[in-house]
Design an enzyme around this catalytic site. Structure first.
Site, PDB file in Angstrom:
ATOM      1  N   GLU A  67       0.831  -1.109   0.222  1.00 16.28           N
ATOM      2  CA  GLU A  67      -0.032   0.019   0.368  1.00 16.28           C
ATOM      3  C   GLU A  67       0.720   1.581   0.397  1.00 16.28           C
ATOM      4  O   GLU A  67       2.134   1.462   0.446  1.00 16.28           O
ATOM      5  CB  GLU A  67      -1.270  -0.078   1.297  1.00 16.28           C
ATOM      6  CG  GLU A  67      -2.273  -0.264   0.967  1.00 16.28           C
ATOM      7  CD  GLU A  67      -3.286   0.128   0.844  1.00 16.28           C
ATOM      8  OE1 GLU A  67      -3.217   1.366  -0.805  1.00 16.28           O
ATOM      9  OE2 GLU A  67      -3.835   0.672   0.930  1.00 16.28           O
ATOM     10  N   ASP A  68       0.521   2.068  -0.410  1.00 19.41           N
ATOM     11  CA  ASP A  68       1.184   3.150  -0.581  1.00 19.41           C
ATOM     12  C   ASP A  68       1.269   4.302   1.131  1.00 19.41           C
ATOM     13  O   ASP A  68       2.004   4.986   1.436  1.00 19.41           O
ATOM     14  CB  ASP A  68       0.628   4.937  -1.479  1.00 19.41           C
ATOM     15  CG  ASP A  68      -1.083   4.488  -1.744  1.00 19.41           C
ATOM     16  OD1 ASP A  68      -1.653   4.003  -0.808  1.00 19.41           O
ATOM     17  OD2 ASP A  68      -1.492   5.679  -2.368  1.00 19.41           O
ATOM     18  N   ASP A  81      -4.814   5.456   5.829  1.00 18.58           N
ATOM     19  CA  ASP A  81      -5.488   6.708   6.762  1.00 18.58           C
ATOM     20  C   ASP A  81      -6.048   6.322   8.035  1.00 18.58           C
ATOM     21  O   ASP A  81      -6.116   5.802   8.849  1.00 18.58           O
ATOM     22  CB  ASP A  81      -6.459   7.293   5.683  1.00 18.58           C
ATOM     23  CG  ASP A  81      -6.684   8.497   6.314  1.00 18.58           C
ATOM     24  OD1 ASP A  81      -6.368   9.358   7.554  1.00 18.58           O
ATOM     25  OD2 ASP A  81      -7.698   9.454   5.561  1.00 18.58           O
ATOM     26  N   PHE A 116      -3.202  15.631   4.598  1.00 19.02           N
ATOM     27  CA  PHE A 116      -2.831  15.450   2.920  1.00 19.02           C
ATOM     28  C   PHE A 116      -1.332  15.339   2.337  1.00 19.02           C
ATOM     29  O   PHE A 116      -0.924  16.485   1.681  1.00 19.02           O
ATOM     30  CB  PHE A 116      -3.986  16.303   2.224  1.00 19.02           C
ATOM     31  CG  PHE A 116      -4.341  15.118   1.443  1.00 19.02           C
ATOM     32  CD1 PHE A 116      -5.631  13.891   1.139  1.00 19.02           C
ATOM     33  CD2 PHE A 116      -4.158  15.561  -0.745  1.00 19.02           C
ATOM     34  CE1 PHE A 116      -5.839  13.525   0.276  1.00 19.02           C
ATOM     35  CE2 PHE A 116      -4.911  14.623  -1.495  1.00 19.02           C
ATOM     36  CZ  PHE A 116      -5.465  14.436  -0.915  1.00 19.02           C
ATOM     37  N   ARG A 171       1.087  12.035  -8.970  1.00 17.44           N
ATOM     38  CA  ARG A 171       1.696  11.009  -9.125  1.00 17.44           C
ATOM     39  C   ARG A 171       2.968  10.392  -9.436  1.00 17.44           C
ATOM     40  O   ARG A 171       4.326  10.035  -8.422  1.00 17.44           O
ATOM     41  CB  ARG A 171       0.641   9.807  -9.891  1.00 17.44           C
ATOM     42  CG  ARG A 171      -0.395  10.048  -9.198  1.00 17.44           C
ATOM     43  CD  ARG A 171      -1.660   8.129  -9.680  1.00 17.44           C
ATOM     44  NE  ARG A 171      -2.717   9.228  -9.986  1.00 17.44           N
ATOM     45  CZ  ARG A 171      -3.609   8.547  -8.571  1.00 17.44           C
ATOM     46  NH1 ARG A 171      -3.245   7.438  -7.434  1.00 17.44           N
ATOM     47  NH2 ARG A 171      -4.840   8.368  -8.231  1.00 17.44           N
TER      48      ARG A 171
END
Ligand code: 5GP
Length: 185
Positions: free
Chosen positions: A105-106, A109, A158, A171
């Site tokens: 996963e990046d 949250d 964020f 990205r």
């Protein structure tokens, strides 16, 4: 592109990881994975689209054979928070029966998307399912599911870059940074 190409879009005094810091951390994680999965086949499952860069660099840092497969999921949520109600947009091509699976996963949250994904993958009869994420936010630390490999714990802001987007942009930024409020407000 690097930071100079998005000058003013990032909060320079906030969380920021350079390409070099990311590479170094992923190499450390790769050594742990090699040790933990010694003598066992390993299937890396990347979650599109955010995990593309993490997957590419983590997989190439591993000095052993791995297989790679991809899933795309969409999480229904209000605003920027996910709800945990997930729809599969692209499923795996691989049969998970008896496989050692490592989800790549990046960012985690709330962890709701991931919780759903783990339950879904575990129902397919794998030998094991673990998680590797480059970034983890505070809320995810209260998750029931243990995350085996974490690159960096970050504050609740964020972030974009290195696969992570805002409206599909950023990205391809080499570093990771906090998006400046004037971009999204
Ligand atoms: P969760 O279900 O853990 O709340 O949601 C995880 C997903 O939300 C990530 O895979 C990512 O797509 C998105 N997300 C959460 N935080 C951020 C962030 O700081 N930046 C970006 N670009 N996406 C985020």
């Amino acid at each position: 592109m690097d930071q100079t190409h998005v000058d003013g879009d990032l909060e320079l005094d906030q969380t920021l990881f350079t390409e070099e810091q990311i590479t170094t951390r992923l190499r450390e994680i790769a050594r742990e994975i090699e040790k933990d999965y010694d003598g066992r086949d390993l299937l890396l499952v990347g979650v599109l689209k955010g995990a593309v860069m993490v997957m590419a660099d983590l997989a190439r840092s591993l000095d052993r054979h791995v297989e790679m497969d991809w899933m795309a999921v969409s999480s229904y949520g209000s605003g920027t928070k996910s709800s945990g109600v997930v729809r599969i947009l692209k499923d795996l091509d691989t049969d998970l029966n008896g496989r050692h699976v490592l989800i790549v996963e990046d960012i985690i949250d709330t962890g709701l998307t991931l919780s759903w994904l783990i339950t879904n993958l575990k129902s397919r009869g794998p030998a094991s399912v673990e998680i590797a994420t480059l970034l983890r936010k505070p809320e995810a630390q209260q998750m029931d599911v243990a995350v085996k490999y974490v690159g960096f714990d970050i504050p609740n802001a964020f972030v974009v870059g290195y696969g992570l987007d805002f409206n599909e942009k950023y990205r391809n930024l080499r570093c990771i940074g906090t998006l400046a409020p004037h971009i999204y407000s």
